[in-house]
Scaffold this motif. Structure first.
Motif, PDB file in Angstrom:
ATOM      1  N   GLU A   1      -4.236   4.489  13.042  1.00 44.18           N
ATOM      2  CA  GLU A   1      -5.362   3.928  13.757  1.00 44.18           C
ATOM      3  C   GLU A   1      -6.556   4.866  13.613  1.00 44.18           C
ATOM      4  O   GLU A   1      -6.400   6.082  13.613  1.00 44.18           O
ATOM      5  N   GLU A   2      -7.732   4.295  13.507  1.00 43.82           N
ATOM      6  CA  GLU A   2      -8.973   5.057  13.475  1.00 43.82           C
ATOM      7  C   GLU A   2      -9.772   4.672  14.713  1.00 43.82           C
ATOM      8  O   GLU A   2     -10.330   3.588  14.779  1.00 43.82           O
TER       9      GLU A   2
ATOM     10  N   TRP B   1      -7.676  -0.396  12.097  1.00 41.53           N
ATOM     11  CA  TRP B   1      -6.399  -0.139  11.422  1.00 41.53           C
ATOM     12  C   TRP B   1      -6.593  -0.421   9.937  1.00 41.53           C
ATOM     13  O   TRP B   1      -7.373  -1.300   9.575  1.00 41.53           O
ATOM     14  N   ARG B   2      -5.874   0.281   9.108  1.00 39.90           N
ATOM     15  CA  ARG B   2      -5.882  -0.002   7.675  1.00 39.90           C
ATOM     16  C   ARG B   2      -4.557  -0.647   7.307  1.00 39.90           C
ATOM     17  O   ARG B   2      -3.497  -0.183   7.691  1.00 39.90           O
TER      18      ARG B   2
ATOM     19  N   GLY C   1      -5.173  -0.789   2.123  1.00 41.46           N
ATOM     20  CA  GLY C   1      -6.264   0.140   2.382  1.00 41.46           C
ATOM     21  C   GLY C   1      -7.450  -0.530   3.055  1.00 41.46           C
ATOM     22  O   GLY C   1      -8.394   0.136   3.477  1.00 41.46           O
ATOM     23  N   ARG C   2      -7.397  -1.855   3.155  1.00 39.23           N
ATOM     24  CA  ARG C   2      -8.476  -2.592   3.811  1.00 39.23           C
ATOM     25  C   ARG C   2      -8.512  -2.253   5.298  1.00 39.23           C
ATOM     26  O   ARG C   2      -7.475  -2.124   5.940  1.00 39.23           O
ATOM     27  N   ARG C   3      -9.714  -2.130   5.831  1.00 43.50           N
ATOM     28  CA  ARG C   3      -9.922  -1.735   7.225  1.00 43.50           C
ATOM     29  C   ARG C   3     -10.169  -2.974   8.084  1.00 43.50           C
ATOM     30  O   ARG C   3     -10.984  -3.828   7.741  1.00 43.50           O
ATOM     31  N   TYR C   4      -9.472  -3.038   9.226  1.00 43.93           N
ATOM     32  CA  TYR C   4      -9.600  -4.158  10.155  1.00 43.93           C
ATOM     33  C   TYR C   4     -10.056  -3.628  11.515  1.00 43.93           C
ATOM     34  O   TYR C   4      -9.371  -2.811  12.128  1.00 43.93           O
TER      35      TYR C   4
ATOM     36  N   ALA D   1       0.239 -10.332   6.190  1.00 43.37           N
ATOM     37  CA  ALA D   1       0.976  -9.841   5.014  1.00 43.37           C
ATOM     38  C   ALA D   1       0.562  -8.416   4.663  1.00 43.37           C
ATOM     39  O   ALA D   1       1.389  -7.617   4.213  1.00 43.37           O
ATOM     40  N   ASP D   2      -0.701  -8.075   4.879  1.00 43.42           N
ATOM     41  CA  ASP D   2      -1.188  -6.723   4.583  1.00 43.42           C
ATOM     42  C   ASP D   2      -0.535  -5.686   5.491  1.00 43.42           C
ATOM     43  O   ASP D   2      -0.400  -4.523   5.127  1.00 43.42           O
ATOM     44  N   PHE D   3      -0.127  -6.100   6.675  1.00 42.51           N
ATOM     45  CA  PHE D   3       0.561  -5.189   7.597  1.00 42.51           C
ATOM     46  C   PHE D   3       2.082  -5.273   7.460  1.00 42.51           C
ATOM     47  O   PHE D   3       2.799  -4.592   8.179  1.00 42.51           O
ATOM     48  N   ASP D   4       2.575  -6.079   6.543  1.00 44.75           N
ATOM     49  CA  ASP D   4       4.008  -6.326   6.382  1.00 44.75           C
ATOM     50  C   ASP D   4       4.818  -5.041   6.256  1.00 44.75           C
ATOM     51  O   ASP D   4       5.925  -4.953   6.764  1.00 44.75           O
TER      52      ASP D   4
END
Length: 125
Positions: free
Chosen positions: A3-4, A23-24, A28-31, A111-114
């Protein structure tokens, strides 16, 4: 994944500032997310979003417990059983990402957090 924490300023016109974080995903994408208590009354007002159930330890470090896509379609409704699984995993916060406009975008984020958490679609709940 980590977490950032984001700094926020006081809200406009006397409204309280939003508590934000980021969160990344595995890519590597930032949400960017808004942080909320893990509270069932908020389920009905969730709207279209990706929800991360987060467990925060005594040092303040967050860990994703599970992820869900939430939307208008029946298979994207956040259920009480998902909340129960999140609580059982030790989650005490909901981190809500509201910038994904379509079901396909929300599914891609889940899916990115899978690789970092037990992921759910509401059809599984």
């Amino acid at each position: 994944m980590h977490e950032e924490r984001l700094r926020t300023t006081a809200g406009l016109r006397g409204t309280p500032a939003l508590v934000l974080s980021a969160w990344r995903g595995r890519s590597g994408r930032r949400y960017i997310v808004g942080i909320h208590d893990l509270a069932e009354p908020e389920l009905d007002d969730m709207g279209d979003a990706v929800v991360l159930a987060v467990r925060r330890d005594a040092a303040g470090i967050g860990e994703i417990v599970c992820v869900a896509s939430v939307g208008e379609s029946p298979r994207e409704r956040l259920t009480r059983s998902w909340m129960a699984r999140a609580r059982y995993g030790g989650a005490n916060e909901m981190h809500v990402h509201r910038l994904a406009e379509t079901e396909a975008e929300r599914s891609a984020i889940v899916a990115d957090f899978d690789a970092v958490a037990t992921t759910d679609t509401m059809a599984d709940a």
